[in-house]
Design an enzyme around this catalytic site. Structure first.
Site, PDB file in Angstrom:
ATOM      1  N   ASP A 197       0.874  -1.164   0.000  1.00 12.15           N
ATOM      2  CA  ASP A 197       0.000   0.000   0.000  1.00 12.15           C
ATOM      3  C   ASP A 197       0.918   1.223   0.000  1.00 12.15           C
ATOM      4  O   ASP A 197       2.103   1.120   0.358  1.00 12.15           O
ATOM      5  CB  ASP A 197      -0.893  -0.026   1.249  1.00 12.15           C
ATOM      6  CG  ASP A 197      -1.787   1.198   1.343  1.00 12.15           C
ATOM      7  OD1 ASP A 197      -2.384   1.590   0.322  1.00 12.15           O
ATOM      8  OD2 ASP A 197      -1.886   1.762   2.447  1.00 12.15           O
ATOM      9  N   ASP A 232       0.054   5.112   1.058  1.00  6.05           N
ATOM     10  CA  ASP A 232      -0.076   6.029   2.196  1.00  6.05           C
ATOM     11  C   ASP A 232      -0.095   5.256   3.514  1.00  6.05           C
ATOM     12  O   ASP A 232      -0.931   4.388   3.718  1.00  6.05           O
ATOM     13  CB  ASP A 232      -1.350   6.865   2.059  1.00  6.05           C
ATOM     14  CG  ASP A 232      -1.359   7.701   0.782  1.00  6.05           C
ATOM     15  OD1 ASP A 232      -0.301   8.239   0.421  1.00  6.05           O
ATOM     16  OD2 ASP A 232      -2.418   7.793   0.149  1.00  6.05           O
TER      17      ASP A 232
END
Length: 179
Positions: A19, A21
């Site tokens: 992922d 952020d």
């Protein structure tokens, strides 16, 4: 499987799906501009460790800021070029990236849809697994939200919830089959 793609004719390899952020960069809320992008300490080392272990490295990120009108898909592409430069400066890289700009209740009609790519949907992961020689049994997703783990499981790979600390340790757990 595309005959002309990177998957054709290659042995299957483990992959680590990251992922963005909260795992690669500080989650400052709707980061769509390079001036707001802060690479987390150890992020490059984690990505580099996955590559050094023979794993493919992928970025999969929801970017609803596009659907909300905070920034554009071109802005995301520019930010990802900036991120790639920062990672390259530390000897790290992603083999490929996928972004989902959609949101079911988006203010911008062009992005208003319930998309299978938006995590917790598995679409971005499934797309990368179709394009690259990924061995799902030896692959994992590292994300900081339950939706990341759910997307991984829906795609048939392990999901590890990242709560901070050395990303290299999370990569080692992912490649050891934990999660």
């Amino acid at each position: 499987m595309r005959a002309d793609g990177p998957r054709h004719g290659r042995p299957l390899r483990p992959a680590v799906f990251f992922d963005r952020d909260g795992v690669i960069n500080a989650d400052l809320g709707y980061v769509g501009d390079p001036s707001r992008f802060v690479l987390l300490p150890g992020a490059a080392a984690g990505v580099r460790a996955a590559s050094a272990a023979g794993a493919l490295t992928f970025l999969v990120t929801n970017q609803s800021g596009v659907a909300r009108g905070f920034y554009t898909e071109d802005d995301v592409a520019a930010l990802h070029r900036h991120m790639a430069g920062l990672l390259a400066g530390e000897g790290a890289h992603f083999d490929d990236m996928r972004t989902c700009p959609h949101l079911p209740d988006a203010p911008l009609a062009a992005y208003r849809r319930d998309c299978a790519c938006r995590k917790p949907g598995p679409g971005m992961i499934v797309d990368l697994m179709a394009a690259w020689p990924v061995d799902p049994a030896r692959s994992a997703m590292i994300g900081d939200k339950p939706s990341d783990v759910a997307a991984a499981r829906a795609a048939g790979i392990r999901g590890l919830l990242y709560t901070g600390g050395p990303l290299e340790a999370a990569v080692a757990r992912a490649l050891a089959g934990e999660g």
